[in-house]
Design an enzyme around this catalytic site. Structure first.
Site, mmCIF file in Angstrom:
data_model
loop_
_atom_site.group_PDB
_atom_site.id
_atom_site.type_symbol
_atom_site.label_atom_id
_atom_site.label_comp_id
_atom_site.label_asym_id
_atom_site.label_seq_id
_atom_site.Cartn_x
_atom_site.Cartn_y
_atom_site.Cartn_z
ATOM 1 N N ASN A 13 58.362 16.285 55.566
ATOM 2 C CA ASN A 13 58.121 16.542 57.120
ATOM 3 C C ASN A 13 57.635 14.936 57.347
ATOM 4 O O ASN A 13 56.818 14.517 57.376
ATOM 5 C CB ASN A 13 56.652 17.265 56.914
ATOM 6 C CG ASN A 13 56.407 17.377 58.369
ATOM 7 O OD1 ASN A 13 57.055 16.998 59.262
ATOM 8 N ND2 ASN A 13 55.096 17.758 58.639
ATOM 9 N N LYS A 15 57.110 14.356 60.523
ATOM 10 C CA LYS A 15 56.310 14.264 61.658
ATOM 11 C C LYS A 15 56.931 13.557 62.655
ATOM 12 O O LYS A 15 58.288 13.498 62.746
ATOM 13 C CB LYS A 15 54.782 13.779 61.201
ATOM 14 C CG LYS A 15 54.396 14.597 59.804
ATOM 15 C CD LYS A 15 52.989 14.461 59.645
ATOM 16 C CE LYS A 15 52.333 15.509 58.513
ATOM 17 N NZ LYS A 15 50.947 15.429 58.178
ATOM 18 N N HIS A 99 52.371 24.672 61.256
ATOM 19 C CA HIS A 99 51.700 23.398 60.679
ATOM 20 C C HIS A 99 50.337 23.272 61.242
ATOM 21 O O HIS A 99 50.020 23.516 62.516
ATOM 22 C CB HIS A 99 52.514 22.086 60.968
ATOM 23 C CG HIS A 99 52.038 21.058 59.993
ATOM 24 N ND1 HIS A 99 51.010 20.263 60.485
ATOM 25 C CD2 HIS A 99 52.556 20.528 59.014
ATOM 26 C CE1 HIS A 99 50.824 19.445 59.562
ATOM 27 N NE2 HIS A 99 51.668 19.461 58.615
ATOM 28 N N GLU A 101 48.757 20.832 62.378
ATOM 29 C CA GLU A 101 48.560 19.883 63.431
ATOM 30 C C GLU A 101 49.031 20.483 64.787
ATOM 31 O O GLU A 101 48.645 20.315 65.770
ATOM 32 C CB GLU A 101 49.591 18.607 63.464
ATOM 33 C CG GLU A 101 49.067 17.682 62.071
ATOM 34 C CD GLU A 101 49.911 16.914 61.414
ATOM 35 O OE1 GLU A 101 51.164 16.768 61.812
ATOM 36 O OE2 GLU A 101 49.488 16.207 60.316
ATOM 37 N N GLU A 171 48.768 24.343 52.674
ATOM 38 C CA GLU A 171 48.189 22.679 53.238
ATOM 39 C C GLU A 171 46.779 22.561 53.818
ATOM 40 O O GLU A 171 46.462 22.843 54.981
ATOM 41 C CB GLU A 171 49.143 22.339 54.369
ATOM 42 C CG GLU A 171 50.641 22.320 53.995
ATOM 43 C CD GLU A 171 51.305 21.160 54.790
ATOM 44 O OE1 GLU A 171 51.920 20.319 54.397
ATOM 45 O OE2 GLU A 171 51.253 21.088 56.266
ATOM 46 N N GLY A 177 47.182 13.650 55.154
ATOM 47 C CA GLY A 177 46.947 12.384 55.613
ATOM 48 C C GLY A 177 45.780 11.640 55.234
ATOM 49 O O GLY A 177 45.438 10.562 55.911
ATOM 50 N N SER A 216 48.767 15.040 51.019
ATOM 51 C CA SER A 216 48.744 13.861 50.368
ATOM 52 C C SER A 216 49.365 14.046 49.021
ATOM 53 O O SER A 216 49.041 13.355 47.912
ATOM 54 C CB SER A 216 47.200 13.258 50.040
ATOM 55 O OG SER A 216 46.670 13.083 51.260
ATOM 56 N N GLY A 237 54.202 14.713 53.390
ATOM 57 C CA GLY A 237 54.128 13.835 54.795
ATOM 58 C C GLY A 237 54.539 12.511 54.797
ATOM 59 O O GLY A 237 55.769 12.148 54.400
ATOM 60 N N GLY A 238 53.503 11.763 54.582
ATOM 61 C CA GLY A 238 53.586 10.289 54.707
ATOM 62 C C GLY A 238 54.584 9.573 53.447
ATOM 63 O O GLY A 238 55.481 8.655 53.833
HETATM 64 P P1 13P Z 1 50.685 14.024 54.018
HETATM 65 O O1 13P Z 1 51.656 14.201 52.749
HETATM 66 O O2 13P Z 1 50.851 12.865 54.710
HETATM 67 O O3 13P Z 1 49.201 14.107 53.692
HETATM 68 O O4 13P Z 1 50.977 15.138 55.044
HETATM 69 C C1 13P Z 1 51.125 16.536 54.590
HETATM 70 C C2 13P Z 1 51.765 17.401 55.598
HETATM 71 O O5 13P Z 1 51.229 17.445 56.673
HETATM 72 C C3 13P Z 1 53.055 18.091 55.379
HETATM 73 O O6 13P Z 1 53.402 18.798 56.350
#
Ligand code: 13P
Length: 260
Positions: A13, A15, A99, A101, A171, A177, A216, A237-238
């Site tokens: 992802n 983002k 998600h 967010e 998640e 994050g 993470s 994510g990251g």
């Molecule tokens: P991180 O891997 O950056 O923690 O993000 C997870 C996420 O929200 C994937 O959708």
């Protein structure tokens, strides 16, 4: 036996990150690492404007692509919205719905998330349906209640046909994050709970439905997470923006699939 129904899957992802130039570098690096990768095992989930770039760059490769959100509407006066058919127009396969967010920053309700899953499915996309509790929820012992509420809305609102083509993702909000990953056992406990709840409602789907873990995930912790019986891969994510990290996570997934 049931494990083979669920080979591991890794989705990145992105983002709201990227540019044509940065994406080109990232996708080129991923493609060289992805040679020989099994099909249907990894995808990148990109901002809408970059679906076209993915459809050109990744066409014919083992890497699939998709979006991070979708409108519940098919077309019309919905300024700023993007329909599932528009996403599918770019040969995308996946779309994230619900998600955390979007739930937290855009007030998306459990019911809206279910409607988005239906819209995605109707356009031939595979919804990746996210659930997960906040730190407050966890510390108050409400993890299962929150996850059950989020999941039930999708089970009720979307039904078994949509669920049969969906991927679920757990998640925990406190792990997104933050660098604070759920331990493999914490992830397994919630994944087993989710699968059990799915089994109660749609027994035929429980063993075949993938449940990804997100929060993470890194190359260094992926193998331990993916070794858990009900963790069927990662929503990353990251680390999905860093080629050697993402490929390391994919490698951990393939090794775990081979070991099953
Ligand atoms: P991180 O891997 O950056 O923690 O993000 C997870 C996420 O929200 C994937 O959708």
């Amino acid at each position: 036996m049931t494990r083979r129904m669920r080979s591991k899957f890794v989705a990145g992802n992105w983002k709201m990150n990227g540019s044509l130039t940065a994406n080109h570098q990232l996708l080129t690096a991923l493609l060289s690492g992805a040679e020989g990768m099994p099909a249907d095992s990894a995808a990148v989930l990109v901002p809408f404007p970059y679906l076209a770039q993915c459809s050109v760059t990744l066409d014919g490769s083992p890497l699939a692509w998709g979006a991070q959100d979708v409108s519940t509407h098919e077309s019309g006066a919905f300024t700023g919205e993007v329909s599932a058919a528009m996403i599918a127009d770019f040969a995308a396969s996946y779309v994230i719905v619900g998600h955390s967010e979007r739930r937290a920053l855009h007030g998306e309700s459990d019911e809206l998330v279910a409607q988005k899953a239906v819209a995605a499915h109707n356009a031939g996309l595979i919804p990746i349906v996210c659930v997960g509790e906040t730190l407050d929820d966890r510390e108050a012992g409400r993890t299962e209640a929150v996850v059950a509420r989020q999941l039930d809305a999708v089970l009720d609102g979307a039904g078994d046909e949509v669920l049969s083509s969906s991927i679920l993702a757990y998640e925990p909000v406190w792990a997104i994050g933050t660098g604070r990953t759920a331990s493999p056992q914490q992830a397994q406990d919630v994944h087993a709970f989710v699968r059990g709840r799915l089994r109660e409602r749609f027994p035929a789907l429980a063993d075949g439905t993938r449940i990804l873990y997100g929060g993470s995930v890194k190359a260094a912790n992926a193998a331990d997470l993916f070794a858990m019986a009900d963790v069927d891969g990662g929503l990353v994510g990251g680390a999905s923006l860093v080629p050697h990290e993402f490929m390391g996570i994919c490698e951990a997934a393939f090794s775990a699939s081979r070991a099953d």
